[in-house]
Design an enzyme around this catalytic site. Structure first.
Site, short mmCIF file in Angstrom:
data_model
loop_
_atom_site.label_atom_id
_atom_site.label_comp_id
_atom_site.label_asym_id
_atom_site.label_seq_id
_atom_site.Cartn_x
_atom_site.Cartn_y
_atom_site.Cartn_z
CB SER A 124 -0.96 0.00 1.19
OG SER A 124 -0.31 -0.34 2.36
CG HIS A 145 -3.47 -1.27 -2.56
ND1 HIS A 145 -3.90 0.02 -2.32
CD2 HIS A 145 -3.18 -1.79 -1.34
CE1 HIS A 145 -3.85 0.26 -1.02
NE2 HIS A 145 -3.42 -0.83 -0.41
CD GLU A 157 -5.77 2.04 -4.95
OE1 GLU A 157 -6.30 3.13 -4.71
OE2 GLU A 157 -4.68 1.70 -4.44
CG ASN A 195 -4.05 4.52 1.16
OD1 ASN A 195 -5.18 4.49 1.66
ND2 ASN A 195 -3.23 3.51 1.21
P1 NAI Z 1 0.30 -9.41 8.40
O1 NAI Z 1 1.40 -9.07 9.33
O2 NAI Z 1 -1.05 -9.77 8.95
O3 NAI Z 1 0.76 -10.65 7.50
C1 NAI Z 1 2.01 -10.72 6.86
C2 NAI Z 1 2.40 -12.18 6.73
O4 NAI Z 1 3.53 -12.27 5.90
C3 NAI Z 1 2.77 -12.84 8.04
O5 NAI Z 1 2.04 -14.03 8.20
C4 NAI Z 1 4.27 -13.11 7.92
O6 NAI Z 1 4.67 -14.29 8.59
C5 NAI Z 1 4.42 -13.25 6.44
N1 NAI Z 1 5.76 -12.96 5.93
C6 NAI Z 1 6.62 -11.98 6.28
N2 NAI Z 1 7.73 -12.02 5.54
C7 NAI Z 1 7.57 -13.05 4.65
C8 NAI Z 1 8.35 -13.56 3.60
N3 NAI Z 1 9.54 -13.05 3.30
N4 NAI Z 1 7.86 -14.60 2.90
C9 NAI Z 1 6.66 -15.14 3.19
N5 NAI Z 1 5.87 -14.69 4.20
C10 NAI Z 1 6.32 -13.64 4.91
O7 NAI Z 1 0.22 -8.21 7.36
P2 NAI Z 1 -1.03 -7.73 6.46
O8 NAI Z 1 -1.81 -6.73 7.20
O9 NAI Z 1 -1.72 -8.93 5.94
O10 NAI Z 1 -0.28 -6.95 5.29
C11 NAI Z 1 0.48 -7.62 4.34
C12 NAI Z 1 0.81 -6.69 3.18
O11 NAI Z 1 -0.39 -6.14 2.66
C13 NAI Z 1 1.71 -5.51 3.51
O12 NAI Z 1 2.57 -5.28 2.40
C14 NAI Z 1 0.75 -4.35 3.62
O13 NAI Z 1 1.31 -3.12 3.29
C15 NAI Z 1 -0.30 -4.72 2.59
N6 NAI Z 1 -1.61 -4.16 2.87
C16 NAI Z 1 -2.14 -4.19 4.12
C17 NAI Z 1 -3.38 -3.64 4.37
C18 NAI Z 1 -3.97 -3.69 5.74
O14 NAI Z 1 -4.96 -2.97 5.98
N7 NAI Z 1 -3.45 -4.49 6.65
C19 NAI Z 1 -4.17 -3.00 3.30
C20 NAI Z 1 -3.56 -3.08 2.01
C21 NAI Z 1 -2.31 -3.60 1.82
#
Ligand code: NAI
Length: 510
Positions: A124, A145, A157, A195
């Site tokens: 994001s 996104h 997006e 955003n």
């Molecule tokens: P989260 O922390 O809930 O999940 C991330 C997951 O990725 C974790 O399970 C972690 O173990 C895993 N992980 C970390 N490094 C890794 C790697 N190298 N290889 C494989 N798995 C790996 O995070 P969330 O909230 O799901 O966000 C994930 C992505 O989505 C981020 O890039 C964030 O910017 C994007 N995003 C998040 C939003 C939100 O509201 N939380 C909205 C839109 C985009």
């Protein structure tokens, strides 16, 4: 939930946290086989269970059939190595938001997946182009996104990096529709569409608060009751929490090289430093007891024995409807060119503050108040009256009593160029206009992305068209005069369409 042949038959989700799970759910629902991979041991299995539990709840509520529940469940596969994703047609990354980690992951993937596989990031805040820069074939890479919670936030997006091949975006767009989501296309720019477009609401509300125009709760009430927002900006910041929203404000501001339109506020910086983050810690702009927001009491309208006669400025916005309202209230209306010595003088400027209008029109500032009539009175649930530093207390009380005569809520605020609603709406429309000027997205996609992604009652350009591009332009030019701040300079998109009297949706040929 389409059951036609999915655009991507085998999809790999890397990172099975909140976002990865939501995306995996809708991919499987659209007919794709979904691999789940996460570096944390057991995370993929946990995600699989969480998604299946979700389908089980949906089946209990008859949102899906039991057949669908088992078909969808059979489409989820936990993967234990990146190599297990080798036959994927699409890889969606939703891992930690770090450029170095994302780049490393995609470099590894390039040598594992087949040459036709499309690679996307759910980032994001990072540049899609920058993530793709280390790839051998950056043309197959794009941003995809989604918003949290993915199954409910039905917009996505599709972001083209500098080298993304157009066909990749077209396929992602088609796949989004198969998932039941509305795709919007964006250039790779800070904040993409949602955003970026959301900047006007919070930062202008913070500026109004920082000028001590009124308290936080009044700003929220006014924007909900006048413009129809579901949540006020301070309620919203309390829900998202300042440890999330303040860094986003700073990041977008700096990524646009300190563009004044996005300037953050010391208010959120200080509250973040002090740990007053919002609802999750029990205290933010509001206090929370048992998780419930405590609303500060509103001042009731004063009871006045005898209202003064009322004189209305010849230059008042929506003057005819204002006079009609006063007639309906049954007060004495003065019709002479200049007010008598007893009259309450009512002005209704766009963008100017009450002080400036009182001086320009040679009115007695002690008896002058302003009313915000950017929105038609009949479409709002609240009236906003602004005083000026010289307004006498009896006149401000009379104005409050007068405009509350039919029982409508009234907020009395201190002087402010553009009151509250004008300032915020003009900023939202201006930022959206400039996004179109920069070709970040189409005017249609902008409106769609903001209504679906931010839940605004209208798309920003629709707001502008409904209220009149010329009125928004006048508001901004006057705001710039009052505050001398480049923040309010109108975008060329708005300046030209406002001056020409044409829709803000209109593109320029060719
Ligand atoms: P989260 O922390 O809930 O999940 C991330 C997951 O990725 C974790 O399970 C972690 O173990 C895993 N992980 C970390 N490094 C890794 C790697 N190298 N290889 C494989 N798995 C790996 O995070 P969330 O909230 O799901 O966000 C994930 C992505 O989505 C981020 O890039 C964030 O910017 C994007 N995003 C998040 C939003 C939100 O509201 N939380 C909205 C839109 C985009």
């Amino acid at each position: 939930m389409s059951e036609t042949q999915p655009e991507f038959k085998k999809v790999a989700l890397i990172g099975t946290g909140a976002m990865g799970q939501g995306i995996a759910q809708i991919c499987a629902q659209s007919g794709s086989l979904v691999y789940l991979f996460d570096t944390r041991p057991g995370a993929a299995e946990e995600a699989q269970k969480a998604i299946k539990d979700q389908w089980s709840r949906m089946a209990q509520k008859s949102k899906i059939t039991e057949d669908q529940q088992s078909t969808f469940s059979a489409r989820l596969i936990s993967a234990h190595s990146l190599e297990a994703l080798s036959d994927a047609d699409l890889v969606i990354e939703a891992i930690v938001e770090r450029m170095d980690v994302k780049r490393e992951l995609f470099s590894k993937l390039e040598s594992i997946v087949n040459s036709a596989c499309v690679l996307v990031t759910n980032t994001s805040s990072l540049s899609v182009t920058a993530i793709a820069a280390s790839l051998k074939v950056p043309g197959r890479f794009a941003g995809f996104h989604f918003f949290n919670p993915v199954p409910l936030m039905k917009v996505v997006e599709v972001i083209a990096g500098l080298k993304t091949v157009p066909l990749v975006c077209e396929r992602l767009t088609a796949y989004s529709r198969q998932m039941g989501h509305t795709p919007v296309r964006a250039l790779d720019t800070p904040g993409f569409i949602v955003n970026h477009a959301g900047r006007g609401y919070l930062t202008e509300a913070l500026r109004i608060a920082s000028e001590s125009v009124c308290d936080f709760a009044t700003i929220d009430l006014v924007l909900k009751d006048q413009a129809g927002f579901r949540l006020g900006p301070f309620e919203l910041m309390d829900l998202t929490a300042l440890d999330v929203s303040h860094p986003v404000m700073e990041s977008i501001y700096h990524q646009y090289y300190e563009e004044t339109r996005y300037r953050p506020s010391y208010i959120t910086a200080q509250r973040l430093a002090g740990g007053v983050l919002g609802k999750k810690v029990g205290e933010g702009f509001y206090k929370y007891e048992n998780n419930l927001k405590q609303n500060p009491p509103e001042a009731p309208a004063p009871v006045i024995d005898k209202l003064p006669p009322v004189w209305v400025s010849a230059r008042a916005a929506r003057r005819a409807s204002l006079l009609q309202m006063l007639k309906h209230f049954g007060v004495v209306i003065e019709t002479a060119a200049a007010p008598s010595n007893e009259a309450l003088c009512v002005v209704a400027p766009l963008g100017l503050d009450v002080t400036t209008v009182a001086i320009l029109e040679r009115l007695d500032p002690a008896r002058t108040v302003g009313i915000d009539l950017l929105f038609p009175d009949e479409s709002t649930k609240r009236r906003v009256i602004a005083t000026n530093p010289a307004t006498r207390e009896d006149m401000s009380r009379s104005a409050h009593a007068l405009f509350a005569m039919d029982g409508k809520a009234v907020s009395v605020i201190r002087d402010s160029g553009g009151f509250i609603t004008q300032r915020v709406i003009a900023n939202i429309v201006n930022i959206a206009s400039d996004m179109c000027q920069q070709s970040i997205c189409s005017p249609e996609d902008l409106n769609t992305a903001v209504t679906l992604g931010l839940g605004y009652p209208s798309g920003p350009l629709q707001f502008g068209d409904q209220l009149g591009p010329d009125n928004i332009l006048e508001t901004l030019m006057n705001l710039q005069t009052v505050y001398g701040d480049q923040r309010y300079r109108p975008s060329p998109w708005l300046r030209r369409r406002g001056a020409l009297g044409i829709s803000l949706m209109q593109r320029e040929q060719p």
